[in-house]
Design an enzyme around this catalytic site. Structure first.
Site, mmCIF file in Angstrom:
data_model
loop_
_atom_site.group_PDB
_atom_site.id
_atom_site.type_symbol
_atom_site.label_atom_id
_atom_site.label_comp_id
_atom_site.label_asym_id
_atom_site.label_seq_id
_atom_site.Cartn_x
_atom_site.Cartn_y
_atom_site.Cartn_z
ATOM 1 N N GLY A 56 9.748 15.811 32.549
ATOM 2 C CA GLY A 56 9.712 14.557 33.366
ATOM 3 C C GLY A 56 11.506 14.552 33.444
ATOM 4 O O GLY A 56 12.169 15.243 33.268
ATOM 5 N N GLY A 57 11.851 13.093 33.615
ATOM 6 C CA GLY A 57 13.297 12.847 33.930
ATOM 7 C C GLY A 57 14.237 13.208 32.780
ATOM 8 O O GLY A 57 15.281 13.118 32.823
ATOM 9 N N PHE A 58 13.445 12.862 31.702
ATOM 10 C CA PHE A 58 14.265 12.760 30.107
ATOM 11 C C PHE A 58 14.243 14.146 29.442
ATOM 12 O O PHE A 58 14.906 14.175 28.434
ATOM 13 C CB PHE A 58 14.162 11.715 29.416
ATOM 14 C CG PHE A 58 14.254 10.616 30.245
ATOM 15 C CD1 PHE A 58 15.612 10.375 30.887
ATOM 16 C CD2 PHE A 58 13.326 9.550 30.363
ATOM 17 C CE1 PHE A 58 15.671 8.889 31.284
ATOM 18 C CE2 PHE A 58 13.424 8.248 31.054
ATOM 19 C CZ PHE A 58 14.670 8.037 31.660
ATOM 20 N N ASP A 173 8.356 1.055 34.905
ATOM 21 C CA ASP A 173 7.890 2.389 35.800
ATOM 22 C C ASP A 173 6.558 2.768 35.808
ATOM 23 O O ASP A 173 6.023 4.005 35.455
ATOM 24 C CB ASP A 173 8.774 3.578 35.297
ATOM 25 C CG ASP A 173 8.979 4.695 36.003
ATOM 26 O OD1 ASP A 173 8.879 4.445 37.335
ATOM 27 O OD2 ASP A 173 9.486 5.768 35.598
HETATM 28 N N1 LIG Z 1 0.828 12.165 25.608
HETATM 29 C C1 LIG Z 1 0.811 13.228 26.449
HETATM 30 N N2 LIG Z 1 -0.271 13.930 26.166
HETATM 31 C C2 LIG Z 1 -0.678 15.049 27.317
HETATM 32 N N3 LIG Z 1 0.289 15.413 28.334
HETATM 33 C C3 LIG Z 1 1.314 14.533 28.143
HETATM 34 C C4 LIG Z 1 1.719 13.436 27.302
HETATM 35 N N4 LIG Z 1 2.921 13.040 27.780
HETATM 36 C C5 LIG Z 1 3.440 13.666 28.906
HETATM 37 N N5 LIG Z 1 2.426 14.511 29.064
HETATM 38 C C6 LIG Z 1 2.546 15.766 30.298
HETATM 39 O O1 LIG Z 1 4.045 15.898 30.328
HETATM 40 C C7 LIG Z 1 4.322 15.586 31.788
HETATM 41 C C8 LIG Z 1 5.836 15.065 31.857
HETATM 42 O O2 LIG Z 1 5.804 13.681 31.162
HETATM 43 P P1 LIG Z 1 7.056 12.982 31.197
HETATM 44 O O3 LIG Z 1 6.788 11.496 30.383
HETATM 45 O O4 LIG Z 1 8.200 13.542 30.530
HETATM 46 O O5 LIG Z 1 7.595 12.648 32.764
HETATM 47 P P2 LIG Z 1 7.018 12.199 33.996
HETATM 48 O O6 LIG Z 1 6.131 10.725 33.656
HETATM 49 O O7 LIG Z 1 6.040 12.892 34.681
HETATM 50 O O8 LIG Z 1 8.107 11.681 34.791
HETATM 51 P P3 LIG Z 1 9.449 10.823 34.809
HETATM 52 O O9 LIG Z 1 9.980 10.919 33.166
HETATM 53 O O10 LIG Z 1 10.465 11.059 35.828
HETATM 54 O O11 LIG Z 1 8.912 9.189 34.470
HETATM 55 C C9 LIG Z 1 3.228 14.483 32.322
HETATM 56 O O12 LIG Z 1 3.012 14.546 33.722
HETATM 57 C C10 LIG Z 1 2.000 14.882 31.550
HETATM 58 O O13 LIG Z 1 1.414 16.034 32.455
#
Ligand SMILES: Nc1ncnc2c1ncn2[C@@H]1O[C@H](COP(=O)(O)OP(=O)(O)OP(=O)(O)O)[C@@H](O)[C@H]1O
Length: 371
Positions: A56-58, A173
């Site tokens: 993700g973004g972070f 968000d």
């Molecule tokens: N608790 C979790 N359980 C299972 N998969 C997860 C979990 N959290 C995140 N993921 C997976 O990791 C990916 C990246 O998550 P993250 O929250 O870092 O970014 P994002 O929401 O896709 O983007 P952004 O940070 O730009 O909002 C998600 O799309 C998901 O597939």
């Protein structure tokens, strides 16, 4: 429920830029489960690429298994991540002790050396974004019943954040990639990194605009005015994606240069809302689908004060509130928008995400009338 346990810690850090992570580590003791870096490294097989769930973004998210056998999602914030220690603490502050079946639970964290890592409950079925809008291989067949549950569950999670916490939380968000699907496809709202505390006694927080283009409420994108109604707007756009199986980020719906919301209004005016329905949906009750689309339009009205509260949204989706259509004032709401001083990138973002849609708003929009 009160969730402001780290407010003081965040402001201390603001006053003292040299505040060390070790110091923070001490402050976190007893408030949340603290993992050592070694524990998380073992759980994720040294953050091995085969355990990578996504990025993700972070930072990057890995699947891990703790010593006690519990599966977790380990979010390692990248060193160059824009999310500084403040945001990290905010995220912890916001999600610690906030428990609801439709919110991803934060289990613990690790603040060791330069590492900042969050440990969440593992959510089985990937993000809604992948399941609904992703590549064919990632797509999951979501029938109408599952889609209703996803809309309602997400609405209940948001209602909890907005109406049942003290102070309330604005997520900032809401989007398909931040909705994770559990084993039974129950939705769980994740990624509270952008959330802010939102005391009831102020009308809005003027803040740096964050969030995702396509989901941004106009007053937030244009003026940085953040209220719960910005989440309601994003939720409306999310319903449209769930019903249509189409992404709000694209601009080619309805055969022309149109964003999803703009196209929906066009179909609404033509009384042909069913054209919006995902072609992958085989069976669905037409009246219910139309009701969901109309709820989405309620939510994503240009004027924030016309949007329902999440309490009302849950009631509207569960049919406890009757929808009634009345004349109202949406167009021109942002004609006075002052864009001077905004960079060309900011202007483009604003116009792309909101203005084209606002300009096409019809004269008639719907109002909620309690039964
Ligand atoms: N608790 C979790 N359980 C299972 N998969 C997860 C979990 N959290 C995140 N993921 C997976 O990791 C990916 C990246 O998550 P993250 O929250 O870092 O970014 P994002 O929401 O896709 O983007 P952004 O940070 O730009 O909002 C998600 O799309 C998901 O597939």
């Amino acid at each position: 429920m009160n969730c402001s346990c780290f407010g003081a810690l965040v402001s201390d850090r603001n006053k003292d830029p040299a505040h060390s992570l070790q110091h923070i580590d001490g402050a976190l003791q007893g408030k949340i489960k603290l993992f050592t870096y070694n524990e998380l490294s073992t759980a994720t097989n040294n953050f091995h690429a085969s355990n990578k769930l996504g990025r993700g973004g972070f930072g990057t998210v890995y699947k891990g298994i703790l010593k006690n056998g519990i599966q977790v999602a380990v979010k390692a914030l990248s060193a160059e991540s824009k999310q500084g220690v403040n945001e990290f603490l905010t995220e912890i502050d916001v999600v610690t002790n906030v428990k609801h079946p439709n919110l991803v639970e934060l289990i613990g964290c690790c603040v060791q050396g330069n590492n900042r890592i969050l440990v969440y409950e593992y959510v089985e079925n990937n993000s809604l974004d992948q399941a609904l809008l992703g590549r064919k291989s990632n797509k999951i067949k979501l029938d109408w019943g599952k889609r209703i549950d996803i809309c309602l569950g997400t609405a209940r999670g948001l209602k909890f954040l907005h109406e049942e916490l003290e102070p309330p939380i604005v997520h900032r968000d809401i989007k398909a990639s931040n909705i994770l699907l559990a084993e039974d496809f129950a939705p769980k709202i994740g990624d509270f990194g952008l959330a802010k505390f939102f005391p009831e006694n102020i009308t809005h927080i003027s803040t740096r605009v964050a969030g995702t283009t396509g989901y941004l409420a106009p007053e937030y994108a244009l003026r940085g005015q953040l209220t719960k109604k910005a989440d309601v707007y994003s939720f409306g756009v999310l319903i449209l994606e769930i019903v249509s199986g189409r992404s709000s980020a694209k601009e080619n719906w309805g055969g022309k240069q149109k964003v999803l919301l703009e196209w929906t209004w066009e179909l609404y005016n033509e009384k042909s809302l069913l054209e919006l329905v995902d072609p992958d949906l085989e069976e669905y009750p037409e009246d219910e689908v139309v009701r969901f689309i109309k709820v989405a339009l309620f939510c994503s009205q240009a004027a924030a004060n016309r949007r329902p509260s999440m309490n009302q949204v849950v009631a509207m989706l569960s049919k406890n509130i009757r929808l009634n259509e009345k004349e109202l004032t949406a167009p021109g709401f942002f004609e006075d928008a002052d864009l001077s001083g905004k960079s060309s990138t900011q202007k483009k973002m604003i116009f792309d995400s909101t203005s084209r849609t606002i300009n096409s708003f019809p004269d008639t929009i719907t109002e909620i009338i309690p039964r």
